[in-house]
Design a protein around this motif. Structure first.
Motif, mmCIF file in Angstrom:
data_model
loop_
_atom_site.group_PDB
_atom_site.id
_atom_site.type_symbol
_atom_site.label_atom_id
_atom_site.label_comp_id
_atom_site.label_asym_id
_atom_site.label_seq_id
_atom_site.Cartn_x
_atom_site.Cartn_y
_atom_site.Cartn_z
ATOM 1 N N LEU A 1 71.253 60.379 64.327
ATOM 2 C CA LEU A 1 70.013 60.435 63.552
ATOM 3 C C LEU A 1 69.767 59.074 62.895
ATOM 4 C CD1 LEU A 1 70.573 63.905 61.834
ATOM 5 C CD2 LEU A 1 69.479 63.414 64.033
ATOM 6 N N ILE A 2 68.527 58.863 62.468
ATOM 7 C CA ILE A 2 68.171 57.538 61.946
ATOM 8 C C ILE A 2 68.990 57.171 60.707
ATOM 9 C CG2 ILE A 2 66.219 58.355 60.526
ATOM 10 C CD1 ILE A 2 66.420 55.060 62.534
ATOM 11 N N ASP A 3 69.319 58.169 59.907
ATOM 12 C CA ASP A 3 69.992 57.870 58.643
ATOM 13 C C ASP A 3 71.427 57.397 58.824
ATOM 14 O OD1 ASP A 3 67.848 58.968 56.689
ATOM 15 O OD2 ASP A 3 68.067 60.424 58.309
ATOM 16 N N GLN A 4 71.968 57.587 60.016
ATOM 17 C CA GLN A 4 73.352 57.146 60.241
ATOM 18 C C GLN A 4 73.434 55.871 61.092
ATOM 19 O OE1 GLN A 4 72.837 60.840 60.978
ATOM 20 N NE2 GLN A 4 72.984 60.831 58.746
ATOM 21 N N VAL A 5 72.291 55.388 61.544
ATOM 22 C CA VAL A 5 72.321 54.253 62.490
ATOM 23 C C VAL A 5 73.053 53.040 61.904
ATOM 24 C CG1 VAL A 5 70.873 52.505 63.601
ATOM 25 C CG2 VAL A 5 70.328 54.932 63.868
ATOM 26 N N VAL A 6 72.735 52.712 60.657
ATOM 27 C CA VAL A 6 73.365 51.525 60.061
ATOM 28 C C VAL A 6 74.864 51.740 59.889
ATOM 29 C CG1 VAL A 6 73.463 50.072 58.010
ATOM 30 C CG2 VAL A 6 71.256 50.720 58.969
ATOM 31 N N PHE A 7 75.248 52.944 59.487
ATOM 32 C CA PHE A 7 76.679 53.246 59.358
ATOM 33 C C PHE A 7 77.377 53.032 60.704
ATOM 34 C CE2 PHE A 7 75.943 56.569 55.760
ATOM 35 C CZ PHE A 7 75.885 55.556 54.829
ATOM 36 N N MET A 8 76.728 53.513 61.769
ATOM 37 C CA MET A 8 77.358 53.409 63.091
ATOM 38 C C MET A 8 77.514 51.948 63.515
ATOM 39 S SD MET A 8 75.612 56.634 65.028
ATOM 40 C CE MET A 8 76.173 58.304 64.649
ATOM 41 N N LEU A 9 76.482 51.176 63.320
ATOM 42 C CA LEU A 9 76.559 49.759 63.686
ATOM 43 C C LEU A 9 77.652 49.064 62.884
ATOM 44 C CD1 LEU A 9 72.756 48.867 63.922
ATOM 45 C CD2 LEU A 9 74.350 49.279 65.822
ATOM 46 N N ARG A 10 77.712 49.398 61.596
ATOM 47 C CA ARG A 10 78.691 48.721 60.743
ATOM 48 C C ARG A 10 80.114 49.166 61.053
ATOM 49 N NH1 ARG A 10 78.208 48.835 55.083
ATOM 50 N NH2 ARG A 10 79.375 46.909 55.291
ATOM 51 N N ALA A 11 80.262 50.395 61.545
ATOM 52 C CA ALA A 11 81.596 50.872 61.896
ATOM 53 C C ALA A 11 82.063 50.267 63.222
ATOM 54 C CB ALA A 11 81.612 52.398 61.980
ATOM 55 N N GLY A 12 81.145 49.679 63.981
ATOM 56 C CA GLY A 12 81.569 48.996 65.198
ATOM 57 C C GLY A 12 80.924 49.477 66.485
ATOM 58 N N PHE A 13 80.028 50.446 66.408
ATOM 59 C CA PHE A 13 79.366 50.892 67.632
ATOM 60 C C PHE A 13 78.422 49.806 68.150
ATOM 61 C CE2 PHE A 13 80.622 54.961 65.767
ATOM 62 C CZ PHE A 13 81.182 55.577 66.880
ATOM 63 N N ASP A 14 78.427 49.639 69.479
ATOM 64 C CA ASP A 14 77.520 48.676 70.103
ATOM 65 C C ASP A 14 76.220 49.352 70.516
ATOM 66 O OD1 ASP A 14 79.474 46.419 70.310
ATOM 67 O OD2 ASP A 14 80.526 47.908 71.531
ATOM 68 N N THR A 15 76.355 50.591 71.012
ATOM 69 C CA THR A 15 75.164 51.300 71.504
ATOM 70 C C THR A 15 75.153 52.721 70.972
ATOM 71 O OG1 THR A 15 76.392 51.959 73.468
ATOM 72 C CG2 THR A 15 75.012 49.983 73.650
ATOM 73 N N LEU A 16 73.952 53.268 70.879
ATOM 74 C CA LEU A 16 73.782 54.641 70.418
ATOM 75 C C LEU A 16 72.943 55.378 71.448
ATOM 76 C CD1 LEU A 16 72.504 53.802 66.795
ATOM 77 C CD2 LEU A 16 74.862 53.820 67.596
ATOM 78 N N GLN A 17 73.401 56.567 71.794
ATOM 79 C CA GLN A 17 72.608 57.384 72.694
ATOM 80 C C GLN A 17 71.778 58.337 71.831
ATOM 81 O OE1 GLN A 17 74.346 60.617 75.098
ATOM 82 N NE2 GLN A 17 74.160 59.132 76.763
ATOM 83 N N VAL A 18 70.457 58.202 71.936
ATOM 84 C CA VAL A 18 69.572 58.856 70.969
ATOM 85 C C VAL A 18 68.663 59.848 71.672
ATOM 86 C CG1 VAL A 18 67.951 58.451 69.070
ATOM 87 C CG2 VAL A 18 69.554 56.654 69.730
ATOM 88 N N THR A 19 68.531 61.043 71.079
ATOM 89 C CA THR A 19 67.527 61.996 71.577
ATOM 90 C C THR A 19 66.584 62.440 70.469
ATOM 91 O OG1 THR A 19 69.063 63.803 71.141
ATOM 92 C CG2 THR A 19 68.987 62.969 73.401
ATOM 93 N N ASN A 20 67.029 62.337 69.228
ATOM 94 C CA ASN A 20 66.221 62.819 68.116
ATOM 95 C C ASN A 20 64.881 62.070 68.045
ATOM 96 O OD1 ASN A 20 65.474 62.287 65.067
ATOM 97 N ND2 ASN A 20 66.464 64.276 65.166
ATOM 98 N N PRO A 21 63.750 62.794 68.046
ATOM 99 C CA PRO A 21 62.431 62.143 68.105
ATOM 100 C C PRO A 21 62.169 61.196 66.926
ATOM 101 C CG PRO A 21 62.225 64.522 68.428
ATOM 102 C CD PRO A 21 63.643 64.262 68.068
#
Lengths: 556, 176
Positions: free
Chosen positions: B117-137
């Motif tokens: 979800l959008i609210d976790q995107v920054v957390f994910m990037l900062r934790a080290g994720f390079d890519t996110l697979q997104v379906t939430n509109p």
């Protein structure tokens, strides 16, 4: 006290803007309540029985006069004229309109406050000894470390979706006023043989339906390792804490099921890999944060000694209040004033807008512009000159804030209970009010002495009943509210969980039952200097059960 | 980029991108697909030699309750690790991301899959994720507008950030 710099201001402002947008989307219907829920919880907004509730963080319970005045202003303008101070040193507003909450957050941001992480499965507001910085028995002020933890835990990318909420408490004194052993992490600030500052680290305390006393996992952690060690603990918990059952998700269950020794091994192993990382605190940073908490320069006021003695002689109400609600300050010309938010028959922890403004005024004039919120739901003026005590007392008295009952039987902790809370099974506040009325006479309270009664309206134990000398737990049985009593609980340096006496009592019976317990104590104590807890620890539960249930104790 | 918003889309710091991988239960099921993501058990079941000599990239998907331990000694041969978020509030994969990228130096693609979800995107990037697979509109819409719900600063070290100047050691600002 800590002051926001530009970095903090910009951070909080950005969050307020985000939440404004989210509230707008909820109000317009773009977000359903279900989609909005995790967003509002990140900002301290709960949905209660009757309305939204906003919980505002008061980091380690420290407030300035300006902040307290703003809390009063918010109560008046956006709520029904009062607020409720909580057992986690926060304040909650029970009746704000959702559409007003962004404006409230703006008002808070102006005075360097926010509502982040007052709910949700994240690291909550870090609490500390409410006498921090002034207590005579303190090694060092724990608040600089609470502030470092507050900053580090704010929107932590790794630790915002833990198995369950996570509470950290810090004390700097041997006598624990911060109840650190019933927190997920309890930190006891101390010095080692070499005189260096560090912490004894406790993990896995908690209340709720499975009360547990924390285990000490490290005798001395150097202060510079605070963040790396905390990261190690929370990481092990995040990875391995249970997520299949929310009632078994706190770290206390992980400690219990893994075993203290094995969990300590895992934490220490994780820490070895983190110890020399970016998280190591430079002494310069510790000093810089510490400088915000330097004790104020207090003018010498030796005239207070004589003035105090004279005023006590002529004003017996004042004398009783000083004896009960004023504790020694590091500086002998000063005292630490506890402002009881437990008027006889009142709602524990509630304060009106006018009362908050009065306390703000008094703090600015007479307490170096500093106020504390205690986990016992009282307020504290940490630096009042003895010479000013009588003036302060009269100001407080005029607004119903001079109840002389700090630490006595009517200084009751109670959760909001079924009057507000969606989780509660039973009401807490009316029981607290009736107990307070029953024992309200000053002589009677004073005769009974130190006695902590704590009341929770459900098993979640927000009223800390497990660690009450007398604990009362509201349950629901066959549609009726029933109250179980526990005895012998304590949350100080010798933390114990109270024992259940036996079958519960109806709302009508429960105050009589408390009276029987108190009378039994008065009958068996060795003298007035043996307080309830000490007497209970000496004689055990038997005499109390007999008084409650008759000779054939059904509780046996 | 697809027109329908409910399809899975892959997003990284630079924006949306094509996803060469397909997810499959086994190599057999994957058919001729060039790049495949297998569940952890299937991936661990592959012969190392087969995996290394394969002319396709074989990534691995790890559920929150699964242990990344067995992967650690093979990290330099893994092109992609997908860490699952069955629900946004199951935060275990954040710690694994930290360990993989921070502690163990995983240099392949680290991907967040599931309830992103959008609210976790920054957390994910900062934790080290390079890519996110997104379906939430809503997430897709906001990512498209590059509205990440970011803050101007961070209170802890993390990827994609730099030491904040003239302030405490734990503070960071977003990398330019």
């Amino acid at each position: 006290m800590y002051r926001y710099d530009e970095f903090d201001h910009a951070f909080v402002a950005a969050r307020v803007e985000q939440f404004k947008d989210q509230v707008q989307r909820r109000l317009s219907g773009e977000l359903t309540e279900e989609q909005f829920r995790p967003l509002r919880l990140m900002n301290g907004v709960y949905l209660q029985l009757h309305a939204y509730m906003l919980r505002v963080a008061v980091p380690y319970g420290t407030l300035s006069g300006r902040q307290m005045r703003r809390l009063g202003h918010i109560a008046r303008v956006y709520d029904r004229g009062y607020g409720h101070f909580t057992t986690r040193q926060n304040i909650q507003y029970n009746w704000p309109a959702l559409s007003d909450i962004p404006a409230i957050l703006d008002e808070l941001a102006e005075v360097e406050m926010h509502a982040m992480q007052t709910s949700g499965n994240c690291i909550r507001n870090v609490t500390a000894d409410h006498f921090a910085g002034v207590a005579a028995d303190e090694v060092a002020d724990p608040r600089p470390f609470a502030e470092i933890l507050r900053q580090w835990s704010s929107l932590h990318p790794e630790f915002s979706y833990l198995p369950r909420k996570f509470k950290i408490a810090v004390t700097g004194a041997e006598h624990d006023r911060a109840a650190i052993q019933v927190h997920d992490i309890g930190l006891h600030l101390k010095t080692n043989e070499a005189g260096e500052l560090g912490f004894a680290v406790y993990v896995g305390g908690g209340q709720g339906r499975t009360p547990m006393v924390a285990k000490k996992i490290r005798d001395f952690l150097p202060a510079e390792d605070l963040l790396s060690y905390t990261t190690a603990i929370v990481r092990v918990y995040n990875l391995h804490g249970r997520r299949d059952n929310k009632y078994k998700a706190r770290i206390k269950i992980l400690v219990h099921e893994t075993g203290t020794e094995e969990l300590t091994r895992q934490i220490e192993a994780e820490w070895q890999a983190l110890k020399e990382s970016d998280l190591k605190l430079p002494q310069g940073d510790i000093d810089a944060i510490d400088s915000y908490f330097r004790p104020p320069v207090l003018p010498q006021r030796p005239e207070g000694w004589g003035a105090l003695a004279a005023a006590k002689r002529t004003d017996t109400g004042f004398a009783a209040w000083v004896d009960q609600n004023v504790t020694p300050h590091k500086n002998p010309d000063y005292g630490v004033v506890t402002i009881s938010l437990k008027p006889i028959g009142g709602i524990p922890g509630d304060a009106s807008a006018e009362q908050m403004e009065l306390v703000a005024d008094i703090a600015e004039k007479f307490s170096q512009d500093e106020i504390r919120v205690s986990h016992e739901q009282n307020l504290v003026l940490p630096h009042v000159a003895l010479a000013d005590l009588h003036t302060v007392y009269e100001l407080l008295l005029a607004d119903g804030l001079a109840t002389a009952n700090a630490g006595l039987i009517t200084d009751i902790i109670a959760c909001p209970g079924l009057d507000y809370c969606a989780l509660a099974n039973a009401r807490s506040i009316p029981v607290a009010q009736r107990i307070s009325e029953r024992f309200g006479a000053a002589e009677r309270q004073s005769e009974i002495g130190e006695l902590k009664i704590k009341i929770s309206g459900c098993i979640n134990a927000c009223g800390h009943h497990h660690v009450g000398h007398i604990g009362i737990l509201g349950v629901e049985k066959k549609g009726e509210e029933l109250y179980q009593i526990t005895l012998g609980g304590s949350a100080d340096e010798i933390t114990t969980v109270g024992e259940i006496t036996g079958r519960g009592f109806s709302s009508e019976e429960v105050v009589d039952a408390i009276e029987k317990i108190v009378d039994t104590y008065l009958g068996l104590r060795t003298g007035k200097d043996e307080n309830f807890l000490a007497a209970y620890r000496r004689v055990g539960a038997a005499p109390f059960k007999e008084a409650l249930y008759g000779e054939v104790s059904r509780a046996a | 980029m697809s027109e329908t918003q409910n399809e899975k889309q892959l997003w990284g710091r630079e924006g949306f991108r094509d996803d060469p991988y397909i997810e499959a239960e086994s190599l057999e099921v994957a058919g001729d697909a060039p790049d495949v993501i297998l569940p952890l058990a299937a991936w661990l079941g592959l012969d190392d030699e087969v995996r290394r000599t394969s002319n396709r990239r074989i990534g691995v998907s790890v559920a929150p309750g699964e242990d990344i331990g067995p992967l650690l000694e093979k990290l330099d041969t893994i092109p992609l690790i997908a860490l699952q978020f069955p629900a946004f509030n199951d935060g275990r994969s954040y710690s694994k991301a930290e360990l993989l990228k921070g502690r163990h130096g995983f240099s392949g693609e680290l991907r967040a899959v599931g309830d992103v979800l959008i609210d976790q995107v920054v957390f994910m990037l900062r934790a080290g994720f390079d890519t996110l697979q997104v379906t939430n509109p809503v997430a897709l819409e906001r990512l498209n507008a590059r509205d990440l719900h970011d803050t101007p600063g961070y209170y802890q070290p993390g990827r994609g950030s730099a030491q904040a100047n003239g302030t405490f050691s734990w503070r960071r600002t977003p990398a330019a």
